[in-house]
Write a protein that holds these residues in place. Structure first.
Motif, PDB file in Angstrom:
ATOM      1  N   GLU A   1       0.690  -1.821  -0.384  1.00  0.00           N
ATOM      2  CA  GLU A   1       0.142   0.060  -0.149  1.00  0.00           C
ATOM      3  C   GLU A   1       0.654   1.244   0.073  1.00  0.00           C
ATOM      4  N   ASN A   2       1.711   1.665  -0.768  1.00  0.00           N
ATOM      5  CA  ASN A   2       2.655   2.322  -0.806  1.00  0.00           C
ATOM      6  C   ASN A   2       3.571   3.097   0.183  1.00  0.00           C
ATOM      7  N   ARG A   3       3.721   2.019   1.008  1.00  0.00           N
ATOM      8  CA  ARG A   3       4.330   2.069   2.047  1.00  0.00           C
ATOM      9  C   ARG A   3       5.519   0.708   2.525  1.00  0.00           C
ATOM     10  N   LYS A   4       7.057   1.213   3.335  1.00  0.00           N
ATOM     11  CA  LYS A   4       6.899  -0.534   4.146  1.00  0.00           C
ATOM     12  C   LYS A   4       5.961  -0.337   5.191  1.00  0.00           C
ATOM     13  N   LEU A   5       5.837  -1.916   5.378  1.00  0.00           N
ATOM     14  CA  LEU A   5       5.264  -2.875   6.433  1.00  0.00           C
ATOM     15  C   LEU A   5       5.659  -2.510   8.074  1.00  0.00           C
ATOM     16  N   ARG A   6       5.992  -2.013   9.101  1.00  0.00           N
ATOM     17  CA  ARG A   6       6.254  -2.662  10.221  1.00  0.00           C
ATOM     18  C   ARG A   6       6.148  -3.265  11.301  1.00  0.00           C
ATOM     19  N   GLY A   7       7.327  -3.238  12.276  1.00  0.00           N
ATOM     20  CA  GLY A   7       6.919  -4.192  13.452  1.00  0.00           C
ATOM     21  C   GLY A   7       5.565  -4.544  13.467  1.00  0.00           C
ATOM     22  N   THR A   8       4.523  -2.897  14.339  1.00  0.00           N
ATOM     23  CA  THR A   8       3.577  -3.052  14.310  1.00  0.00           C
ATOM     24  C   THR A   8       1.911  -3.439  13.525  1.00  0.00           C
ATOM     25  N   ASP A   9       2.479  -3.480  12.519  1.00  0.00           N
ATOM     26  CA  ASP A   9       1.221  -3.963  11.271  1.00  0.00           C
ATOM     27  C   ASP A   9       1.780  -5.634  11.944  1.00  0.00           C
ATOM     28  N   PHE A  10       2.135  -5.774  12.144  1.00  0.00           N
ATOM     29  CA  PHE A  10       2.225  -7.157  12.383  1.00  0.00           C
ATOM     30  C   PHE A  10       1.670  -7.470  13.466  1.00  0.00           C
ATOM     31  N   ALA A  11       2.330  -6.267  14.826  1.00  0.00           N
ATOM     32  CA  ALA A  11       2.029  -6.965  16.264  1.00  0.00           C
ATOM     33  C   ALA A  11       1.049  -6.546  15.715  1.00  0.00           C
ATOM     34  N   PHE A  12      -0.110  -5.159  15.965  1.00  0.00           N
ATOM     35  CA  PHE A  12      -1.036  -5.053  16.063  1.00  0.00           C
ATOM     36  C   PHE A  12      -2.258  -6.387  15.214  1.00  0.00           C
ATOM     37  N   SER A  13      -1.545  -6.686  14.066  1.00  0.00           N
ATOM     38  CA  SER A  13      -2.638  -8.263  13.275  1.00  0.00           C
ATOM     39  C   SER A  13      -2.596  -9.246  14.696  1.00  0.00           C
ATOM     40  N   ILE A  14      -1.876  -9.621  14.781  1.00  0.00           N
ATOM     41  CA  ILE A  14      -1.603 -10.502  15.766  1.00  0.00           C
ATOM     42  C   ILE A  14      -2.733 -10.434  17.120  1.00  0.00           C
ATOM     43  N   ILE A  15      -2.476  -9.206  17.698  1.00  0.00           N
ATOM     44  CA  ILE A  15      -2.919  -8.830  18.645  1.00  0.00           C
ATOM     45  C   ILE A  15      -4.635  -9.086  18.174  1.00  0.00           C
ATOM     46  N   GLY A  16      -4.907  -8.366  17.017  1.00  0.00           N
ATOM     47  CA  GLY A  16      -6.520  -8.070  15.952  1.00  0.00           C
ATOM     48  C   GLY A  16      -6.521  -9.918  16.469  1.00  0.00           C
ATOM     49  N   ILE A  17      -6.404 -10.608  15.571  1.00  0.00           N
ATOM     50  CA  ILE A  17      -6.501 -11.885  15.730  1.00  0.00           C
ATOM     51  C   ILE A  17      -7.290 -12.464  16.753  1.00  0.00           C
ATOM     52  N   SER A  18      -5.637 -12.619  17.947  1.00  0.00           N
ATOM     53  CA  SER A  18      -5.504 -12.568  19.631  1.00  0.00           C
ATOM     54  C   SER A  18      -7.209 -12.647  20.067  1.00  0.00           C
ATOM     55  N   ILE A  19      -7.575 -11.204  19.576  1.00  0.00           N
ATOM     56  CA  ILE A  19      -8.298 -10.957  20.130  1.00  0.00           C
ATOM     57  C   ILE A  19      -9.631 -11.367  19.564  1.00  0.00           C
ATOM     58  N   MET A  20      -9.862 -11.489  18.544  1.00  0.00           N
ATOM     59  CA  MET A  20     -10.728 -12.501  17.793  1.00  0.00           C
ATOM     60  C   MET A  20     -10.904 -13.860  18.740  1.00  0.00           C
ATOM     61  N   ILE A  21     -10.257 -13.973  18.851  1.00  0.00           N
ATOM     62  CA  ILE A  21     -10.884 -15.869  18.838  1.00  0.00           C
ATOM     63  C   ILE A  21     -10.040 -16.195  20.662  1.00  0.00           C
TER      64      ILE A  21
END
Length: 172
Positions: A141-161
């Motif tokens: 999406e026209n920017r570099k992925l950050r560690g925060t993208d990965f952390a937020f993605s994992i947090i989101g999926i964990s909260i969903m579960i």
């Protein structure tokens, strides 16, 4: 948030979701399949579809109209859960209701919205939900992925579960 019109993909995904939900409802009321099959369908539908939305459809959930429609569907599902949660047809052997999995969609809407807002406050950019094939520093999406993208993605999926029990306690 984007304020664009609905796209063809929105109609397809919404249509699939509503058709599958309606079919499960019809199969239940018409006794077309055994109750075990209905319960497994509710489980797969309620649990699986929100994960697909989270991982594959998150960009479209940035659209105000799209998120509004999914929020209405989530509210409808909360109503279904509240109405039928004590129905013995949906009670599992461990005492919970298969309909609890309908709470995954409301959790998705809330968590994704909160994570996006928090990410925006920190970086002034949209959150990218990552998957296993993404790498830190990769351009998405026209920017570099950050560690925060990965952390937020994992947090989101964990909260969903793991957040479903909390939401059920809140509602009950």
């Amino acid at each position: 948030m984007e304020r664009t019109d609905l796209k063809k993909i929105d109609y397809i995904v919404l249509g699939l979701y509503l058709i599958i939900g309606l079919l499960i409802f019809i199969f239940y009321y018409q006794n077309i399949f055994p109750q075990k099959t209905i319960n497994e369908s509710v489980l797969a539908f309620g649990f699986g579809f929100p994960f697909l939305l989270y991982g594959l459809y998150y960009k479209r959930l940035r659209n105000v109209k799209v998120i509004a429609i999914w929020t209405l569907i989530a509210l409808f599902q909360i109503g279904i859960y509240l109405k039928y949660k004590q129905n013995s047809d949906f009670i599992s052997t461990i005492g919970s209701s298969y309909l609890e999995y309908l709470m995954m969609l409301p959790i998705l809407i809330i968590i994704l919205s909160l994570l996006r807002y928090l990410y925006w406050l920190i970086y002034k950019q949209e959150l990218v939900i990552t998957s296993l094939n993404f790498r830190a520093g990769e351009i998405v999406e026209n920017r570099k992925l950050r560690g925060t993208d990965f952390a937020f993605s994992i947090i989101g999926i964990s909260i969903m579960i793991f957040g479903i029990d909390f939401v059920i306690e809140l509602i009950n």
